[in-house]
Design a protein around this motif. Sequence first.
Motif, PDB file in Angstrom:
ATOM      1  N   GLU A  80       0.830  -1.204   0.000  1.00 20.97           N
ATOM      2  CA  GLU A  80       0.000   0.000   0.000  1.00 20.97           C
ATOM      3  C   GLU A  80       0.869   1.260   0.000  1.00 20.97           C
ATOM      4  O   GLU A  80       0.578   2.229  -0.690  1.00 20.97           O
ATOM      5  CB  GLU A  80      -0.927   0.005   1.218  1.00 20.97           C
ATOM      6  CG  GLU A  80      -2.019  -1.032   1.146  1.00 20.97           C
ATOM      7  CD  GLU A  80      -2.776  -1.192   2.443  1.00 20.97           C
ATOM      8  OE1 GLU A  80      -3.978  -1.518   2.367  1.00 20.97           O
ATOM      9  OE2 GLU A  80      -2.191  -0.988   3.534  1.00 20.97           O
ATOM     10  N   LYS A  81       1.941   1.212   0.777  1.00 20.53           N
ATOM     11  CA  LYS A  81       2.865   2.357   0.822  1.00 20.53           C
ATOM     12  C   LYS A  81       3.524   2.561  -0.538  1.00 20.53           C
ATOM     13  O   LYS A  81       3.697   3.695  -0.991  1.00 20.53           O
ATOM     14  CB  LYS A  81       3.922   2.156   1.899  1.00 20.53           C
ATOM     15  CG  LYS A  81       3.368   2.230   3.298  1.00 20.53           C
ATOM     16  CD  LYS A  81       4.445   1.919   4.323  1.00 20.53           C
ATOM     17  CE  LYS A  81       3.860   1.838   5.726  1.00 20.53           C
ATOM     18  NZ  LYS A  81       4.861   1.409   6.704  1.00 20.53           N
ATOM     19  N   LEU A  82       3.892   1.476  -1.191  1.00 18.65           N
ATOM     20  CA  LEU A  82       4.513   1.576  -2.514  1.00 18.65           C
ATOM     21  C   LEU A  82       3.532   2.161  -3.528  1.00 18.65           C
ATOM     22  O   LEU A  82       3.895   3.035  -4.318  1.00 18.65           O
ATOM     23  CB  LEU A  82       5.015   0.216  -2.978  1.00 18.65           C
ATOM     24  CG  LEU A  82       5.719   0.183  -4.323  1.00 18.65           C
ATOM     25  CD1 LEU A  82       6.932   1.123  -4.338  1.00 18.65           C
ATOM     26  CD2 LEU A  82       6.144  -1.224  -4.672  1.00 18.65           C
ATOM     27  N   ARG A  83       2.285   1.711  -3.499  1.00 12.45           N
ATOM     28  CA  ARG A  83       1.278   2.262  -4.422  1.00 12.45           C
ATOM     29  C   ARG A  83       1.064   3.751  -4.173  1.00 12.45           C
ATOM     30  O   ARG A  83       0.927   4.533  -5.110  1.00 12.45           O
ATOM     31  CB  ARG A  83      -0.037   1.483  -4.308  1.00 12.45           C
ATOM     32  CG  ARG A  83      -0.025   0.183  -5.096  1.00 12.45           C
ATOM     33  CD  ARG A  83      -1.380  -0.480  -5.134  1.00 12.45           C
ATOM     34  NE  ARG A  83      -1.814  -0.977  -3.836  1.00 12.45           N
ATOM     35  CZ  ARG A  83      -1.370  -2.093  -3.253  1.00 12.45           C
ATOM     36  NH1 ARG A  83      -0.481  -2.836  -3.872  1.00 12.45           N
ATOM     37  NH2 ARG A  83      -1.830  -2.468  -2.067  1.00 12.45           N
ATOM     38  N   LEU A  84       1.034   4.154  -2.912  1.00 13.74           N
ATOM     39  CA  LEU A  84       0.885   5.567  -2.579  1.00 13.74           C
ATOM     40  C   LEU A  84       2.071   6.370  -3.115  1.00 13.74           C
ATOM     41  O   LEU A  84       1.899   7.443  -3.700  1.00 13.74           O
ATOM     42  CB  LEU A  84       0.766   5.737  -1.061  1.00 13.74           C
ATOM     43  CG  LEU A  84       0.575   7.147  -0.537  1.00 13.74           C
ATOM     44  CD1 LEU A  84      -0.717   7.762  -1.068  1.00 13.74           C
ATOM     45  CD2 LEU A  84       0.575   7.132   0.993  1.00 13.74           C
ATOM     46  N   LEU A  85       3.266   5.836  -2.930  1.00 17.20           N
ATOM     47  CA  LEU A  85       4.469   6.499  -3.439  1.00 17.20           C
ATOM     48  C   LEU A  85       4.436   6.617  -4.962  1.00 17.20           C
ATOM     49  O   LEU A  85       4.767   7.665  -5.524  1.00 17.20           O
ATOM     50  CB  LEU A  85       5.716   5.741  -2.996  1.00 17.20           C
ATOM     51  CG  LEU A  85       7.055   6.298  -3.438  1.00 17.20           C
ATOM     52  CD1 LEU A  85       7.273   7.696  -2.876  1.00 17.20           C
ATOM     53  CD2 LEU A  85       8.179   5.374  -3.014  1.00 17.20           C
ATOM     54  N   GLU A  86       4.024   5.560  -5.633  1.00 12.88           N
ATOM     55  CA  GLU A  86       3.907   5.595  -7.096  1.00 12.88           C
ATOM     56  C   GLU A  86       2.921   6.672  -7.541  1.00 12.88           C
ATOM     57  O   GLU A  86       3.194   7.414  -8.494  1.00 12.88           O
ATOM     58  CB  GLU A  86       3.460   4.230  -7.630  1.00 12.88           C
ATOM     59  CG  GLU A  86       4.515   3.152  -7.513  1.00 12.88           C
ATOM     60  CD  GLU A  86       3.974   1.764  -7.814  1.00 12.88           C
ATOM     61  OE1 GLU A  86       2.732   1.559  -7.775  1.00 12.88           O
ATOM     62  OE2 GLU A  86       4.784   0.871  -8.081  1.00 12.88           O
ATOM     63  N   ASP A  87       1.786   6.750  -6.865  1.00 14.42           N
ATOM     64  CA  ASP A  87       0.789   7.763  -7.206  1.00 14.42           C
ATOM     65  C   ASP A  87       1.338   9.178  -7.001  1.00 14.42           C
ATOM     66  O   ASP A  87       1.132  10.065  -7.833  1.00 14.42           O
ATOM     67  CB  ASP A  87      -0.479   7.592  -6.367  1.00 14.42           C
ATOM     68  CG  ASP A  87      -1.296   6.380  -6.762  1.00 14.42           C
ATOM     69  OD1 ASP A  87      -1.063   5.828  -7.861  1.00 14.42           O
ATOM     70  OD2 ASP A  87      -2.163   5.970  -5.961  1.00 14.42           O
ATOM     71  N   MET A  88       2.050   9.385  -5.893  1.00 10.79           N
ATOM     72  CA  MET A  88       2.623  10.708  -5.622  1.00 10.79           C
ATOM     73  C   MET A  88       3.687  11.063  -6.663  1.00 10.79           C
ATOM     74  O   MET A  88       3.767  12.208  -7.114  1.00 10.79           O
ATOM     75  CB  MET A  88       3.203  10.761  -4.210  1.00 10.79           C
ATOM     76  CG  MET A  88       2.141  10.769  -3.131  1.00 10.79           C
ATOM     77  SD  MET A  88       2.779  11.064  -1.469  1.00 10.79           S
ATOM     78  CE  MET A  88       3.617   9.531  -1.123  1.00 10.79           C
ATOM     79  N   TYR A  89       4.498  10.071  -7.056  1.00  7.18           N
ATOM     80  CA  TYR A  89       5.535  10.297  -8.070  1.00  7.18           C
ATOM     81  C   TYR A  89       4.900  10.701  -9.400  1.00  7.18           C
ATOM     82  O   TYR A  89       5.311  11.668 -10.036  1.00  7.18           O
ATOM     83  CB  TYR A  89       6.383   9.034  -8.233  1.00  7.18           C
ATOM     84  CG  TYR A  89       7.492   9.178  -9.247  1.00  7.18           C
ATOM     85  CD1 TYR A  89       8.737   9.667  -8.876  1.00  7.18           C
ATOM     86  CD2 TYR A  89       7.298   8.816 -10.577  1.00  7.18           C
ATOM     87  CE1 TYR A  89       9.761   9.795  -9.800  1.00  7.18           C
ATOM     88  CE2 TYR A  89       8.306   8.950 -11.505  1.00  7.18           C
ATOM     89  CZ  TYR A  89       9.535   9.433 -11.115  1.00  7.18           C
ATOM     90  OH  TYR A  89      10.542   9.572 -12.038  1.00  7.18           O
ATOM     91  N   ARG A  90       3.870   9.947  -9.809  1.00  6.09           N
ATOM     92  CA  ARG A  90       3.187  10.261 -11.075  1.00  6.09           C
ATOM     93  C   ARG A  90       2.551  11.645 -11.021  1.00  6.09           C
ATOM     94  O   ARG A  90       2.626  12.408 -11.984  1.00  6.09           O
ATOM     95  CB  ARG A  90       2.127   9.204 -11.390  1.00  6.09           C
ATOM     96  CG  ARG A  90       2.661   8.018 -12.157  1.00  6.09           C
ATOM     97  CD  ARG A  90       1.530   7.171 -12.728  1.00  6.09           C
ATOM     98  NE  ARG A  90       0.727   6.514 -11.723  1.00  6.09           N
ATOM     99  CZ  ARG A  90       1.064   5.378 -11.116  1.00  6.09           C
ATOM    100  NH1 ARG A  90       2.184   4.782 -11.419  1.00  6.09           N
ATOM    101  NH2 ARG A  90       0.266   4.842 -10.219  1.00  6.09           N
ATOM    102  N   THR A  91       1.936  11.973  -9.907  1.00  9.54           N
ATOM    103  CA  THR A  91       1.308  13.284  -9.756  1.00  9.54           C
ATOM    104  C   THR A  91       2.351  14.393  -9.842  1.00  9.54           C
ATOM    105  O   THR A  91       2.136  15.405 -10.525  1.00  9.54           O
ATOM    106  CB  THR A  91       0.548  13.376  -8.417  1.00  9.54           C
ATOM    107  OG1 THR A  91      -0.480  12.369  -8.413  1.00  9.54           O
ATOM    108  CG2 THR A  91      -0.069  14.743  -8.218  1.00  9.54           C
TER     109      THR A  91
END
Length: 81
Positions: free
Chosen positions: A23-34
């Motif tokens: 879940e933390k990795l998915r959140l990080l990926e979303d923040m990176y893309r944003t």
Amino acid sequence: MNDTSPEALRVQTEIYRRMTPGEKLRLLEDMYRTARVLFEAGLRLRNPKVRTDELREAWLLQTLGPELFDRIRNADRGSTE
């Protein structure tokens, strides 16, 4: 600078603690893309004729810093500098 109340920070920290690594990795990926989308949008606003390769290079320079960016770019070009 921190505009988050101590109580909100406590709640946020507890939520992060309960998250799985995935879940933390998915959140990080979303923040990176944003971050990348916002960076590119800002660059396009300042320079509407910017090319895709220029956007990529600007992003890499911003995120990697000049020293690492130059080392990677030189390696891609076959330079030994």
